[in-house]
Each structure stands twice: as C-alpha cells, then as structure tokens.
Design a protein around this motif. Structure first.
Motif, short mmCIF file in Angstrom:
data_model
loop_
_atom_site.label_atom_id
_atom_site.label_comp_id
_atom_site.label_asym_id
_atom_site.label_seq_id
_atom_site.Cartn_x
_atom_site.Cartn_y
_atom_site.Cartn_z
N LEU A 49 38.68 44.90 42.97
CA LEU A 49 38.51 45.70 44.19
C LEU A 49 39.68 45.66 45.16
CD1 LEU A 49 34.75 44.97 44.98
CD2 LEU A 49 35.72 46.93 43.77
N ARG A 50 40.56 44.67 45.02
CA ARG A 50 41.52 44.47 46.11
C ARG A 50 42.55 45.61 46.22
NH1 ARG A 50 46.41 42.03 44.34
NH2 ARG A 50 46.19 41.44 42.15
N LYS A 51 42.74 46.36 45.13
CA LYS A 51 43.72 47.45 45.22
C LYS A 51 43.15 48.64 45.99
CE LYS A 51 46.66 46.32 41.36
NZ LYS A 51 45.82 45.51 40.44
N SER A 52 41.86 48.85 45.90
CA SER A 52 41.25 50.01 46.56
C SER A 52 40.62 49.70 47.91
CB SER A 52 40.17 50.63 45.67
OG SER A 52 40.62 50.72 44.35
N TYR A 53 40.37 48.42 48.16
CA TYR A 53 39.70 48.04 49.41
C TYR A 53 40.46 46.91 50.07
CZ TYR A 53 35.87 50.70 47.44
OH TYR A 53 35.11 51.71 46.91
N LYS A 54 40.45 46.93 51.40
CA LYS A 54 41.02 45.79 52.13
C LYS A 54 40.00 44.66 52.07
CE LYS A 54 44.18 47.68 55.49
NZ LYS A 54 44.31 48.05 56.89
N THR A 55 40.41 43.56 51.45
CA THR A 55 39.46 42.47 51.25
C THR A 55 39.95 41.19 51.91
OG1 THR A 55 40.55 42.09 49.13
CG2 THR A 55 38.48 43.30 49.05
N GLY A 56 39.03 40.42 52.44
CA GLY A 56 39.34 39.11 53.00
C GLY A 56 38.29 38.11 52.56
N VAL A 57 38.66 36.84 52.61
CA VAL A 57 37.74 35.80 52.13
C VAL A 57 37.72 34.63 53.13
CG1 VAL A 57 37.27 34.13 50.28
CG2 VAL A 57 38.15 36.41 49.70
N ILE A 58 36.52 34.14 53.41
CA ILE A 58 36.37 32.88 54.14
C ILE A 58 35.75 31.89 53.16
CG2 ILE A 58 35.17 31.70 56.03
CD1 ILE A 58 35.26 34.35 57.60
N GLU A 59 36.47 30.81 52.94
CA GLU A 59 36.02 29.80 51.98
C GLU A 59 35.43 28.62 52.72
OE1 GLU A 59 35.64 29.28 48.90
OE2 GLU A 59 36.52 31.11 48.11
N GLY A 60 34.19 28.30 52.43
CA GLY A 60 33.56 27.13 53.05
C GLY A 60 33.41 26.01 52.04
N ASP A 61 33.86 24.84 52.43
CA ASP A 61 33.66 23.65 51.60
C ASP A 61 33.60 22.47 52.53
OD1 ASP A 61 33.35 23.55 48.76
OD2 ASP A 61 35.30 24.56 48.56
N MET A 62 32.97 21.40 52.09
CA MET A 62 32.96 20.20 52.93
C MET A 62 34.37 19.65 53.04
SD MET A 62 29.48 18.26 52.77
CE MET A 62 28.62 18.11 51.27
N TYR A 63 35.05 19.57 51.90
CA TYR A 63 36.42 19.01 51.88
C TYR A 63 37.27 19.82 50.90
CZ TYR A 63 33.78 15.11 53.80
OH TYR A 63 32.95 14.35 54.57
N THR A 64 38.56 19.67 51.02
CA THR A 64 39.62 20.28 50.17
C THR A 64 39.84 21.77 50.44
OG1 THR A 64 38.56 21.15 48.14
CG2 THR A 64 38.95 18.75 48.25
N THR A 65 41.03 22.23 50.03
CA THR A 65 41.34 23.65 50.18
C THR A 65 41.50 24.29 48.79
OG1 THR A 65 43.69 23.10 50.27
CG2 THR A 65 42.57 23.30 52.38
N ARG A 66 40.86 23.68 47.80
CA ARG A 66 41.10 24.13 46.42
C ARG A 66 40.63 25.56 46.16
NH1 ARG A 66 40.03 18.78 42.71
NH2 ARG A 66 41.26 17.42 44.04
N ASP A 67 39.45 25.91 46.69
CA ASP A 67 38.96 27.27 46.43
C ASP A 67 39.85 28.30 47.14
OD1 ASP A 67 37.02 26.28 44.84
OD2 ASP A 67 35.32 26.84 46.11
N ALA A 68 40.28 27.97 48.36
CA ALA A 68 41.15 28.89 49.10
C ALA A 68 42.46 29.09 48.34
CB ALA A 68 41.42 28.36 50.50
N GLN A 69 42.95 28.02 47.72
CA GLN A 69 44.20 28.15 46.95
C GLN A 69 43.99 29.08 45.76
OE1 GLN A 69 45.09 24.04 46.15
NE2 GLN A 69 45.75 23.68 48.24
N ARG A 70 42.81 28.98 45.12
CA ARG A 70 42.52 29.86 43.98
C ARG A 70 42.54 31.32 44.43
NH1 ARG A 70 37.16 27.32 41.32
NH2 ARG A 70 37.12 29.29 40.20
N ILE A 71 41.93 31.58 45.59
CA ILE A 71 41.84 32.96 46.09
C ILE A 71 43.22 33.45 46.57
CG2 ILE A 71 40.81 34.44 47.88
CD1 ILE A 71 38.84 33.49 45.68
N ALA A 72 43.95 32.57 47.26
CA ALA A 72 45.27 32.97 47.77
C ALA A 72 46.19 33.31 46.60
CB ALA A 72 45.87 31.85 48.61
#
Ligand SMILES: Nc1nc2c(ncn2[C@@H]2O[C@H](COP(=O)(O)OP(=O)(O)O)[C@@H](O)[C@H]2O)c(=O)[nH]1
Ligand SMILES: [Mg+2]
Length: 220
Positions: A49-72
């Motif tokens: 979807l990211r090519k046709s829509y402006k998309t943003g993500v908020i990643e919630g986790d107790m600790y670490t930035t691992r999921d945000a790194q995957r998305i970035a």
C-alpha cells in the motif's frame, strides 16, 4: 482498571479522533498476543500500500526498537513508543507520537499495540478500527479466554493459516466461537508466508481509507 484513568484516556482519545478526522486519516489499532504476526503483517501490508497511500506507523512495545527498525527498513515513517513495563498503549502516548511524525497527514496510520490480549482492549486510542490477530499456533481457546479484545475488534485476522496442518487448530470450531463472541466482526484468514488473505485485507483497508478521506464516518 481505575475509572478515572479510563475516563481521562477517553477524553484524550476523543481529541486524537478529531485530529484524525480533520486529516482524513484512517487509523488501525493492531492487537494480539506477542508473536501472533502483527509486525510481519504490517510489513506485507506496507509493501502493497505504501506506493499508493501515505502511510505511517506507531510501534508500541515495552522495550526495544526492533519492530520500528523492521518497519523503517521499508522506507515508511515510524515512531517507536517504549512503555517501559506498561502492558498497553494509551491515547496520551499516541498523541505524543503524532508530534514526532514528520508528515502531518496520512491516508492510513497503523498502530501496533503492545503484545498482550488483555490490557490493550481497554484503552481507546482514537482509532477507527481495532483489529485483533489470532495465530493458529497459540490455540483456538484464546477468544473464549480473552473475549474483550475480540469483542471490540472490527476485524479478526486468523494468522499463520499456512501452519494449520501442523497444529490442532480447529478452524470451524474457532470461527463458531468468534461469531458467538462478536457476530459483527469481519473474519479473515491470512498467511504472511503464502500471501493468503492479504489482498482481501488490503482491499478492506483501502475501502475504509477512501471512505474516511471522503469525510464519511467509519466508527470503530
Ligand atoms: N508460518 C508463519 N509464520 C509467521 C507468519 N506471520 C508471522 N510469522 C512468524 O511469527 C513470528 C512472530 O511474528 P511477528 O510479526 O514478529 O509477531 P508480533 O509479535 O505479533 O509482531 C516471526 O518469526 C514470524 O516470521 C505466517 O503467516 N506464517
Ligand atoms: Mg511486533
């Protein structure tokens, strides 16, 4: 849960909702147990979807930035919230993250909640739709044991369906139980490995986002 805390959260969630409505942003709150496949599903969804829509993500986790790194890694704008031990996101955390997102306006904003089937369901974030994931590997008894998260979901995604042959997951029985808990929910079977159901899921998101942009209400 303290009633005062929940009321304060509801007020902030209302403010978030007004903000999202003004921007025409369709907001999804993804909830599940840890490991049910939220980040993997998001990665696939954004790829489509990211090519046709402006998309943003908020990643919630107790600790670490691992999921945000995957998305970035996909070139999508993402903000990580670390709750430092708190088992859910709340509307104030989302409001603060909105300040950090550089792009002011999104067609779709995805919020990956902290992996937990209990607390996230109680906190309105101002989203349009709560989406609950249930993976076939975690056991089909979870909706009956943790009903609130499934009751509040607009969509229930049964994930990792490629693994059904290797488990004792009884799709028919679980579907029946889910329908009893939440007759309104739209249930989709998905697999990030085979791609099953991804088109239908993305089609649903596109339809909802278009409605939101047209200023139509899409109550969650
Ligand atoms: N077989 C299979 N594995 C999956 C699928 N989706 C996710 N996984 C795996 O499940 C694990 C947890 O996924 P993740 O997306 O991090 O879950 P989250 O904690 O809910 O964000 C990872 O090892 C994924 O590769 C799927 O559809 N099929
Ligand atoms: Mg994750």
């Amino acid at each position: 849960m303290g009633q005062r805390l929940l009321r304060a959260n509801e007020n902030l969630a209302r403010e978030n909702r007004v903000r999202f409505a003004a921007a025409g942003t369709f907001v999804v709150n993804l909830m599940s147990s840890p490991g049910a496949g939220k980040t993997t599903l998001l990665e696939l969804t954004l790829q489509r979807l990211r090519k046709s829509y402006k998309t943003g993500v908020i990643e919630g986790d107790m600790y670490t930035t691992r999921d945000a790194q995957r998305i970035a890694g996909q070139g999508v704008e993402v903000v990580q919230i670390n709750t430092a031990g708190v088992c859910h996101l709340d509307a104030a955390m989302v409001a603060r993250s909105l300040e950090e997102l550089r792009e002011g306006r999104y067609d779709m904003l995805f919020i990956e909640n902290v992996g937990n089937l209990v607390c996230p369901a109680e906190f309105d974030l101002g989203e349009d739709a709560k989406v609950a994931l249930l993976s076939v590997t975690e056991g089909g008894d979870k909706p009956a044991k943790y009903p609130l998260v499934f009751q509040r979901a607009r969509v229930v995604l049964v994930t990792k369906v490629d693994l059904i042959p290797h488990t004792d997951f009884d799709l028919e029985a679980v579907s029946k139980e889910l329908r009893a808990i939440n007759p309104e929910a739209n249930m989709l079977l998905v697999s990030a490995k085979t791609g099953e159901g991804i088109e239908e899921w993305c089609g649903w998101l596109e339809g909802m986002s278009q409605k939101k942009r047209a200023g139509k209400s899409v109550p969650g």
